[in-house]
Design a protein around this motif. Structure first.
Motif, short mmCIF file in Angstrom:
data_model
loop_
_atom_site.label_atom_id
_atom_site.label_comp_id
_atom_site.label_asym_id
_atom_site.label_seq_id
_atom_site.Cartn_x
_atom_site.Cartn_y
_atom_site.Cartn_z
N ALA A 84 0.83 -1.21 0.00
CA ALA A 84 0.00 0.00 0.00
C ALA A 84 0.86 1.25 0.00
CB ALA A 84 -0.93 -0.01 1.22
N PHE A 85 1.95 1.22 0.77
CA PHE A 85 2.83 2.39 0.84
C PHE A 85 3.48 2.64 -0.52
CE2 PHE A 85 6.80 4.61 1.87
CZ PHE A 85 6.30 5.65 2.64
N ARG A 86 3.91 1.58 -1.18
CA ARG A 86 4.52 1.74 -2.51
C ARG A 86 3.52 2.33 -3.49
NH1 ARG A 86 7.24 -4.28 -2.57
NH2 ARG A 86 9.16 -3.78 -1.40
N TYR A 87 2.30 1.86 -3.42
CA TYR A 87 1.25 2.37 -4.32
C TYR A 87 1.04 3.87 -4.07
CZ TYR A 87 -3.39 3.34 -6.18
OH TYR A 87 -4.45 3.90 -6.84
N LEU A 88 0.91 4.25 -2.82
CA LEU A 88 0.63 5.65 -2.50
C LEU A 88 1.77 6.56 -2.91
CD1 LEU A 88 -1.00 5.10 0.99
CD2 LEU A 88 -2.16 5.81 -1.11
N ARG A 89 2.98 6.12 -2.68
CA ARG A 89 4.12 6.94 -3.09
C ARG A 89 4.16 7.10 -4.60
NH1 ARG A 89 5.01 10.43 0.42
NH2 ARG A 89 5.72 9.68 2.43
N LYS A 90 3.77 6.06 -5.31
CA LYS A 90 3.79 6.12 -6.78
C LYS A 90 2.73 7.09 -7.30
CE LYS A 90 3.27 3.18 -10.87
NZ LYS A 90 3.03 1.78 -11.33
N VAL A 91 1.52 7.05 -6.72
CA VAL A 91 0.44 7.86 -7.30
C VAL A 91 0.52 9.33 -6.89
CG1 VAL A 91 -1.11 5.89 -7.43
CG2 VAL A 91 -1.22 7.39 -5.43
N ILE A 92 1.25 9.65 -5.83
CA ILE A 92 1.34 11.06 -5.45
C ILE A 92 2.64 11.71 -5.91
CG2 ILE A 92 -0.14 10.71 -3.43
CD1 ILE A 92 2.45 11.08 -1.73
N SER A 93 3.51 10.92 -6.54
CA SER A 93 4.80 11.47 -6.97
C SER A 93 4.65 12.40 -8.17
CB SER A 93 5.76 10.34 -7.32
OG SER A 93 5.25 9.56 -8.37
#
Length: 274
Positions: A265-274
């Motif tokens: 989940a953390f990887r996903y969130l970092r990807k979509v807000i970058s």
């Protein structure tokens, strides 16, 4: 944007270990479940509270919210609720919430979240609304004194499940004491658009829960990116209101692989807000 993860997804881990794991993944905060096995208030000694504060300091973690929704220590997810037919059961919910307010103050948390009344078991909606208002009135002064905001979390199938019902209640409450725990998936489940709601309700929002939901809109928490919610657009809406609190990932449905779920989940969130 600050991200946290809810400890209710880590029932196989101690709270101390959960804090360490989430910090190692990269989360800035943790939502602490005020229930077994983590932090049920009447079972948590002064020494235990001190240990939690020490663990948070050690790992440079903040508390995003105290989850005072569930009551598994001597009930279940919803019971005792604010709207039980039995007055003694309603009193137990009030006492639990008062203890959660004290716990939040002790741990340095600014908010607690609570259920939106509860299931309408054998009562009318009007009775439920009245019982809920009476219960909230019974905890209001303690929350005001302790400077802890009580966030009501609409949920499908309970007394308050959508934004219209929430607003009907909220207009009767002190906004300095009460607010909204905006669960993105819950609003999607009842047919509302979280992206559109966020700017309309921004002044009420004290905390976000984030999960994905299938296109069926059945209430079952999925990994971010595996459902039908346009989470990148929703997160852009959160950014658009300049929200300074936490977005907490809530994946209690992944308790058997909690560490992997929190990491993915953390990887996903970092990807979509970058």
């Amino acid at each position: 944007m600050k991200f946290a993860f809810s400890s209710n997804g880590f029932l196989r881990h101690s709270l101390k270990d959960t804090i360490r794991i989430l910090a190692d993944i990269g989360y800035q905060g943790i939502e602490i479940m005020a229930d077994v096995p983590h932090a049920y208030p009447t079972q948590l000694s002064a020494a235990g509270r001190k240990q939690i504060r020490a663990a948070l300091r050690e790992h440079r973690m903040e508390i995003s919210n105290v989850n005072a929704f569930m009551h598994h220590a001597d009930g279940d997810t919803y019971h005792p609720s604010w709207i039980e037919k039995d007055a003694g059961e309603r009193k137990r919910r009030v006492e639990y919430t008062l203890n959660c307010i004290d716990l939040a103050r002790d741990l340095g948390a600014r908010t607690i979240s609570t259920e939106p009344g509860g299931p309408l078991d054998g009562i009318t909606r009007e009775e439920g609304f009245r019982f809920f208002r009476e219960g909230l009135a019974a905890v209001e002064e303690r929350a005001r004194k302790k400077r802890v905001r009580i966030l009501i979390e609409p949920e499908p199938g309970l007394l308050i499940e959508n934004s219209r019902q929430f607003l009907e209640l909220f207009r009767l409450l002190d906004p300095e004491v009460f607010g909204l725990n905006f669960d993105i998936g819950h609003f999607f489940c009842v047919g509302e658009d979280p992206q559109a709601l966020i700017p309309k309700m921004k002044s009420m929002i004290g905390h976000f829960h984030l999960e994905d939901i299938a296109a069926s809109r059945i209430h079952h928490h999925l990994m971010p990116g595996e459902g039908a919610i346009d989470l990148p657009a929703v997160l852009e809406a959160v950014r658009g209101i300049a929200f300074e609190g936490y977005v907490t990932v809530e994946l209690y449905t992944y308790v058997d692989n909690a560490v992997e779920a929190a990491r993915d989940a953390f990887r996903y969130l970092r990807k979509v807000i970058s």
